[in-house]
Design a protein around this motif. Structure first.
Motif, PDB file in Angstrom:
ATOM      1  N   VAL A  39       0.847  -1.204   0.000  1.00 29.73           N
ATOM      2  CA  VAL A  39       0.000   0.000   0.000  1.00 29.73           C
ATOM      3  C   VAL A  39       0.881   1.252   0.000  1.00 29.73           C
ATOM      4  N   VAL A  40       1.933   1.238   0.812  1.00 29.29           N
ATOM      5  CA  VAL A  40       2.797   2.423   0.881  1.00 29.29           C
ATOM      6  C   VAL A  40       3.585   2.610  -0.418  1.00 29.29           C
ATOM      7  N   GLY A  45      -4.366   5.394  11.366  1.00 30.05           N
ATOM      8  CA  GLY A  45      -4.314   5.987  10.028  1.00 30.05           C
ATOM      9  C   GLY A  45      -5.653   5.875   9.317  1.00 30.05           C
ATOM     10  N   VAL A  46      -6.269   4.692   9.404  1.00 28.70           N
ATOM     11  CA  VAL A  46      -7.554   4.502   8.718  1.00 28.70           C
ATOM     12  C   VAL A  46      -8.659   5.252   9.475  1.00 28.70           C
ATOM     13  N   LEU A  47      -8.546   5.313  10.796  1.00 30.94           N
ATOM     14  CA  LEU A  47      -9.532   6.100  11.566  1.00 30.94           C
ATOM     15  C   LEU A  47      -9.466   7.576  11.172  1.00 30.94           C
ATOM     16  N   LEU A  84       6.693  -4.552  18.323  1.00 31.11           N
ATOM     17  CA  LEU A  84       6.526  -3.959  16.990  1.00 31.11           C
ATOM     18  C   LEU A  84       5.130  -4.258  16.445  1.00 31.11           C
ATOM     19  N   TRP A  85       4.681  -5.488  16.682  1.00 28.13           N
ATOM     20  CA  TRP A  85       3.324  -5.865  16.243  1.00 28.13           C
ATOM     21  C   TRP A  85       2.287  -4.930  16.868  1.00 28.13           C
ATOM     22  N   GLY A  86       2.407  -4.688  18.184  1.00 25.75           N
ATOM     23  CA  GLY A  86       1.423  -3.851  18.880  1.00 25.75           C
ATOM     24  C   GLY A  86       1.404  -2.425  18.344  1.00 25.75           C
ATOM     25  N   VAL A  87       2.592  -1.832  18.181  1.00 27.60           N
ATOM     26  CA  VAL A  87       2.653  -0.434  17.734  1.00 27.60           C
ATOM     27  C   VAL A  87       2.175  -0.329  16.283  1.00 27.60           C
ATOM     28  N   MET A  88       2.597  -1.295  15.455  1.00 27.32           N
ATOM     29  CA  MET A  88       2.224  -1.231  14.038  1.00 27.32           C
ATOM     30  C   MET A  88       0.714  -1.401  13.854  1.00 27.32           C
ATOM     31  N   ASN A  89       0.130  -2.280  14.649  1.00 28.23           N
ATOM     32  CA  ASN A  89      -1.327  -2.436  14.628  1.00 28.23           C
ATOM     33  C   ASN A  89      -2.019  -1.125  14.942  1.00 28.23           C
ATOM     34  N   GLY A  90      -1.551  -0.471  16.004  1.00 24.82           N
ATOM     35  CA  GLY A  90      -2.151   0.796  16.423  1.00 24.82           C
ATOM     36  C   GLY A  90      -2.016   1.850  15.337  1.00 24.82           C
ATOM     37  N   LEU A  91      -0.872   1.870  14.651  1.00 24.71           N
ATOM     38  CA  LEU A  91      -0.651   2.879  13.606  1.00 24.71           C
ATOM     39  C   LEU A  91      -1.594   2.686  12.424  1.00 24.71           C
ATOM     40  N   VAL A  92      -1.790   1.429  12.003  1.00 25.71           N
ATOM     41  CA  VAL A  92      -2.708   1.192  10.873  1.00 25.71           C
ATOM     42  C   VAL A  92      -4.134   1.578  11.290  1.00 25.71           C
ATOM     43  N   GLN A 107      -6.606  13.207  -2.306  1.00 28.93           N
ATOM     44  CA  GLN A 107      -5.361  13.778  -1.772  1.00 28.93           C
ATOM     45  C   GLN A 107      -5.470  14.065  -0.290  1.00 28.93           C
ATOM     46  N   ARG A 108      -6.627  14.552   0.135  1.00 27.28           N
ATOM     47  CA  ARG A 108      -6.814  14.852   1.559  1.00 27.28           C
ATOM     48  C   ARG A 108      -6.760  13.562   2.381  1.00 27.28           C
ATOM     49  N   LEU A 109      -7.423  12.504   1.863  1.00 28.42           N
ATOM     50  CA  LEU A 109      -7.388  11.215   2.573  1.00 28.42           C
ATOM     51  C   LEU A 109      -5.965  10.687   2.655  1.00 28.42           C
ATOM     52  N   ALA A 110      -5.212  10.868   1.561  1.00 35.27           N
ATOM     53  CA  ALA A 110      -3.819  10.403   1.558  1.00 35.27           C
ATOM     54  C   ALA A 110      -3.001  11.207   2.559  1.00 35.27           C
ATOM     55  N   ALA A 111      -3.249  12.511   2.611  1.00 35.78           N
ATOM     56  CA  ALA A 111      -2.447  13.367   3.492  1.00 35.78           C
ATOM     57  C   ALA A 111      -2.659  13.009   4.966  1.00 35.78           C
ATOM     58  N   VAL A 112      -3.917  12.747   5.354  1.00 30.55           N
ATOM     59  CA  VAL A 112      -4.144  12.467   6.780  1.00 30.55           C
ATOM     60  C   VAL A 112      -3.623  11.083   7.188  1.00 30.55           C
ATOM     61  N   SER A 113      -3.632  10.124   6.266  1.00 27.14           N
ATOM     62  CA  SER A 113      -3.205   8.770   6.638  1.00 27.14           C
ATOM     63  C   SER A 113      -1.703   8.547   6.414  1.00 27.14           C
ATOM     64  N   ARG A 114      -1.085   9.395   5.604  1.00 21.56           N
ATOM     65  CA  ARG A 114       0.301   9.186   5.183  1.00 21.56           C
ATOM     66  C   ARG A 114       1.298   8.992   6.331  1.00 21.56           C
ATOM     67  N   PRO A 115       1.314   9.871   7.358  1.00 22.72           N
ATOM     68  CA  PRO A 115       2.313   9.675   8.417  1.00 22.72           C
ATOM     69  C   PRO A 115       2.164   8.315   9.103  1.00 22.72           C
ATOM     70  N   TYR A 116       0.928   7.888   9.301  1.00 27.75           N
ATOM     71  CA  TYR A 116       0.689   6.608   9.974  1.00 27.75           C
ATOM     72  C   TYR A 116       1.130   5.441   9.085  1.00 27.75           C
ATOM     73  N   LEU A 117       0.815   5.542   7.799  1.00 26.89           N
ATOM     74  CA  LEU A 117       1.163   4.443   6.887  1.00 26.89           C
ATOM     75  C   LEU A 117       2.679   4.360   6.683  1.00 26.89           C
ATOM     76  N   LEU A 118       3.336   5.522   6.584  1.00 25.14           N
ATOM     77  CA  LEU A 118       4.795   5.501   6.429  1.00 25.14           C
ATOM     78  C   LEU A 118       5.460   4.901   7.667  1.00 25.14           C
ATOM     79  N   ALA A 119       4.980   5.306   8.847  1.00 24.42           N
ATOM     80  CA  ALA A 119       5.556   4.753  10.083  1.00 24.42           C
ATOM     81  C   ALA A 119       5.295   3.247  10.157  1.00 24.42           C
ATOM     82  N   SER A 120       4.106   2.805   9.727  1.00 23.37           N
ATOM     83  CA  SER A 120       3.804   1.365   9.724  1.00 23.37           C
ATOM     84  C   SER A 120       4.761   0.618   8.806  1.00 23.37           C
ATOM     85  N   ALA A 121       5.053   1.214   7.644  1.00 22.52           N
ATOM     86  CA  ALA A 121       5.953   0.543   6.697  1.00 22.52           C
ATOM     87  C   ALA A 121       7.358   0.424   7.296  1.00 22.52           C
TER      88      ALA A 121
END
Ligand code: HEM
Length: 174
Positions: A24-25, A104-106, A93-101, A141-155
């Motif tokens: 996805v990223v 991001g979607v929230l 890592l599993w716990g933090v990554m779960n929370g980030l995804v 673009q707005r949806l991408a902008a709000v989720s981007r930091p979370y998705l990048l950190a998850s990756a």
């Protein structure tokens, strides 16, 4: 036999989840950032990523806990040696990554529906139909902008998880 099945389910779930986040990223988020994807397509990809996160979010800890039980005997013995530390890192890592995804979607869901509660979000995720009828709904673009930091950190965490799994596979001492 059961241990082998647990390993297989664990590794398959881990591969599917980390692969989905990285894909996805790598392939979806940049197109959404450029506005080349429809809002529905991006929302659908994010919803599916959320569903993979939730299913593997059950399978990984269940199979992981079983492996801890058969291979290490107790939680305490995990703290005693480098191999155990790698397993504890995997769990964290599993716990933090779960929370980030989830976060991001929230954030995407809240662009559409600012008042959505945690319970409704947990039940519905990001239903694509909600975005279908235009109106004042946010742009791709707005949806991408709000989720981007979370998705990048998850990756980034997905890469660390895979390195951690490789260290275990490569045989750090018990
Ligand atoms: C609840 C979280 C998790 C727990 C409790 C957990 C626990 C474990 C344990 C106990 C092992 C066996 C270690 C050993 O052989 O000594 C293992 C192996 C493995 N885990 Fe996890 N894990 C978790 C999450 C993940 C995630 C998110 C991934 C995604 C990459 C993953 C990928 C792997 C892989 C590929 C192996 C096999 C490594 C090997 O060949 O020994 N795990 N895990």
């Amino acid at each position: 036999m059961i241990r082998t099945a647990a390993y297989a389910a664990h590794v398959l779930s881990g591969a599917f989840w980390t692969g989905a986040v990285l894909f996805v990223v790598y392939a979806v988020l940049p197109r959404a950032t450029d506005g080349d994807l429809s809002r529905e397509s991006f929302a659908d990809a994010a919803h599916r990523l959320l569903m993979v996160t939730r299913w593997t979010g059950v399978a990984l800890p269940v199979t992981g806990a079983y492996l801890v039980w058969v291979l290490y005997g107790s939680l305490e013995s995990l703290t005693a040696a480098p191999r155990g530390w790698a397993v504890l890192a995997m769990l964290s890592l599993w716990g933090v990554m779960n929370g980030l995804v989830e976060m991001g979607v929230l954030r995407m869901r809240r662009e559409l529906d600012p008042e959505v509660g945690w319970g409704q979000y947990m039940a519905e995720g990001l239903p694509t139909e909600a975005f279908a009828d235009g109106g004042g709904a946010p742009t791709t673009q707005r949806l991408a902008a709000v989720s981007r930091p979370y998705l990048l950190a998850s990756a980034a965490l997905a890469v660390l998880l895979l390195v951690d799994a490789a260290l275990l596979a490569g045989g750090i001492p018990v």
